[in-house]
Design a protein around this motif. Structure first.
Motif, PDB file in Angstrom:
ATOM      1  N   THR A 107       0.831  -1.085  -0.094  1.00  0.00           N
ATOM      2  CA  THR A 107      -0.146  -0.222   0.114  1.00  0.00           C
ATOM      3  C   THR A 107       1.198   1.013  -0.058  1.00  0.00           C
ATOM      4  O   THR A 107       0.525   1.921  -0.580  1.00  0.00           O
ATOM      5  CB  THR A 107      -0.748  -0.148   0.762  1.00  0.00           C
ATOM      6  OG1 THR A 107      -1.404  -0.983   1.561  1.00  0.00           O
ATOM      7  CG2 THR A 107      -1.706   1.073   1.139  1.00  0.00           C
TER       8      THR A 107
ATOM      9  N   THR B 166       4.188   3.536  -3.449  1.00  0.00           N
ATOM     10  CA  THR B 166       3.379   3.200  -4.024  1.00  0.00           C
ATOM     11  C   THR B 166       1.821   3.787  -4.977  1.00  0.00           C
ATOM     12  O   THR B 166       1.267   4.113  -3.725  1.00  0.00           O
ATOM     13  CB  THR B 166       2.456   2.217  -3.861  1.00  0.00           C
ATOM     14  OG1 THR B 166       3.484   1.158  -3.391  1.00  0.00           O
ATOM     15  CG2 THR B 166       1.320   1.232  -4.772  1.00  0.00           C
TER      16      THR B 166
ATOM     17  N   LEU C  24      -3.246   1.047  -4.563  1.00  0.00           N
ATOM     18  CA  LEU C  24      -3.634   0.061  -3.519  1.00  0.00           C
ATOM     19  C   LEU C  24      -4.320   0.726  -1.848  1.00  0.00           C
ATOM     20  O   LEU C  24      -4.163   1.726  -1.442  1.00  0.00           O
ATOM     21  CB  LEU C  24      -2.319  -0.553  -2.854  1.00  0.00           C
ATOM     22  CG  LEU C  24      -2.447  -1.682  -4.215  1.00  0.00           C
ATOM     23  CD1 LEU C  24      -1.827  -1.614  -5.208  1.00  0.00           C
ATOM     24  CD2 LEU C  24      -1.746  -3.341  -3.605  1.00  0.00           C
TER      25      LEU C  24
ATOM     26  N   ILE D 176      -5.464  -4.945  -4.592  1.00  0.00           N
ATOM     27  CA  ILE D 176      -5.469  -3.274  -5.901  1.00  0.00           C
ATOM     28  C   ILE D 176      -7.337  -2.275  -5.372  1.00  0.00           C
ATOM     29  O   ILE D 176      -8.554  -3.050  -5.514  1.00  0.00           O
ATOM     30  CB  ILE D 176      -5.699  -4.029  -7.398  1.00  0.00           C
ATOM     31  CG1 ILE D 176      -4.166  -4.081  -7.079  1.00  0.00           C
ATOM     32  CG2 ILE D 176      -5.822  -2.238  -8.420  1.00  0.00           C
ATOM     33  CD1 ILE D 176      -4.179  -4.957  -8.461  1.00  0.00           C
TER      34      ILE D 176
ATOM     35  N   SER E 244      -2.829   0.348 -11.666  1.00  0.00           N
ATOM     36  CA  SER E 244      -2.008  -0.281 -10.978  1.00  0.00           C
ATOM     37  C   SER E 244      -1.066  -0.840 -12.130  1.00  0.00           C
ATOM     38  O   SER E 244      -0.278  -1.059 -11.305  1.00  0.00           O
ATOM     39  CB  SER E 244      -2.442  -1.479 -10.014  1.00  0.00           C
ATOM     40  OG  SER E 244      -3.349  -0.815  -8.960  1.00  0.00           O
TER      41      SER E 244
ATOM     42  N   GLU F 204     -10.166  -9.877  -6.080  1.00  0.00           N
ATOM     43  CA  GLU F 204      -8.657  -9.228  -6.041  1.00  0.00           C
ATOM     44  C   GLU F 204      -7.159 -10.342  -6.070  1.00  0.00           C
ATOM     45  O   GLU F 204      -6.734  -9.906  -6.370  1.00  0.00           O
ATOM     46  CB  GLU F 204      -8.295  -9.354  -3.835  1.00  0.00           C
ATOM     47  CG  GLU F 204      -9.509  -8.730  -3.887  1.00  0.00           C
ATOM     48  CD  GLU F 204      -9.553  -8.311  -2.386  1.00  0.00           C
ATOM     49  OE1 GLU F 204     -10.439  -6.954  -1.428  1.00  0.00           O
ATOM     50  OE2 GLU F 204      -9.697  -9.307  -1.645  1.00  0.00           O
TER      51      GLU F 204
END
Length: 335
Positions: free
Chosen positions: A14, A31, A66, A71, A77, A111
């Motif tokens: 994350t 991220t 995220l 996601i 992503s 997921e």
């Protein structure tokens, strides 16, 4: 082709994404991406995008694709992974890499599929998923090849995972969809309630890192931060102490302790006795919070210790797992 293509491990977190090959960690980036709102064009990635957080006009959106370890925005992503894989593999697509990518324990089939498809579309030749606790255990060389119990708590930015492992598999586990970002949010709320001052998530994170702790400390540190007065809307400085941060973090830390207790309750007694002897391994960025090992030792009644490579053990374990694919394949999440 396989002779020339790389085997890569990816820790898609994350807060941070890390990529490693068998020799070293090749890349570590936040991220986070910055996108032009109108044409959805990517403006910046990683550290460059994080520096823009809260400082851009409405025409640019800075987003984390995220949420709680899974996601939340598939297209962003995919674009992020594509960009990062190109950086470590080059733009030549002849020798595409094999990828082992981590996912939280207990993610849904939807997921899992989103992660698999994102990494395949980003340019992988072949992709495997591995649960984060299992990757972390391999990354710190826990003896999970034996029938004895090993316990690990991974305190990530978006989720906290607790798992007991034996025979290359997970015996009992729990994923708490809360982590380091929730600790930051607890500090933001505490400062707003006590001082009537609004601070940003980045400022709360700095408070947590510099003076924060999970239990009261012998040395009381303090730090001054700038915030916005709730009433006047004007800037106002406020000074916080270690004791105040400890107080602010108690609620989210209680949830983490409770998650550990839940896993121990589900663990067979024979494995619990092994865990008492070996202790609980702590990894992830949240494990660097001062005193979190003491808090968990006292609350669980089992010694907890910080591993040597808390930030990189998941990505190192992901790439190491290629060498034991024949024995762990049966325990990997299926897509």
């Amino acid at each position: 082709m396989a002779l020339f293509s790389k085997d890569l491990g990816i820790d898609l977190g994350t807060m941070f994404t890390r990529i490693a090959d068998s020799a070293q960690v090749l890349l570590e980036e936040p991220t986070i991406v910055a996108i032009e709102v109108d044409d959805q064009k990517m403006v910046a990635v990683g550290m460059e995008a994080r520096d823009m957080f809260g400082k851009v006009p409405e025409s640019i959106e800075v987003a984390r694709p995220l949420r709680n370890g899974v996601i939340a925005d598939y297209e962003i992503s995919e674009t992020l992974l594509q960009y990062l894989l190109q950086r470590v593999s080059g733009s030549m697509r002849i020798f595409r890499p094999r990828v082992m990518i981590s996912v939280p324990y207990g993610v849904t089939s939807v997921e899992r599929r989103a992660v698999y498809e994102a990494v395949m579309e980003a340019g992988s030749r072949e992709a495997f998923l591995i649960q984060q606790p299992l990757a972390a255990a391999i990354g710190i060389d826990l003896p999970i090849n034996s029938p004895s119990g090993n316990m690990l708590i991974s305190l990530g930015g978006g989720c906290t995972e607790t798992a007991v492992m034996a025979m290359y598999g997970i015996v009992a586990a729990d994923t708490l969809r809360a982590g380091g970002m929730d600790l930051d949010e607890a500090i933001v709320n505490y400062v707003r309630r006590k001082y009537g001052v609004v601070i940003g998530q980045a400022t709360a994170e700095q408070l947590k890192i510099r003076i924060g702790a999970a239990v009261p400390q012998d040395t009381e540190n303090s730090m001054e931060v700038q915030g916005q007065d709730q009433v006047t809307g004007l800037p106002r400085p406020v000074t916080l102490t270690t004791g105040e941060i400890v107080e602010a973090l108690q609620e989210p830390l209680k949830q983490i302790v409770e998650s550990g207790r839940k896993v121990l309750e589900k663990t067979p007694p024979e494995l619990v006795s092994d865990i008492i002897d070996r202790g609980v391994a702590l990894c992830g960025g949240g494990a660097l919070l001062r005193g979190v090992d003491k808090l968990l030792t006292k609350s669980l009644g089992i010694p907890a210790y910080l591993v040597d490579n808390p930030l990189t053990c998941v990505v190192q374990g992901a790439v190491k797992s290629f060498g034991m694919l024949n024995v762990i394949r049966r325990n990997l999440p299926q897509v």
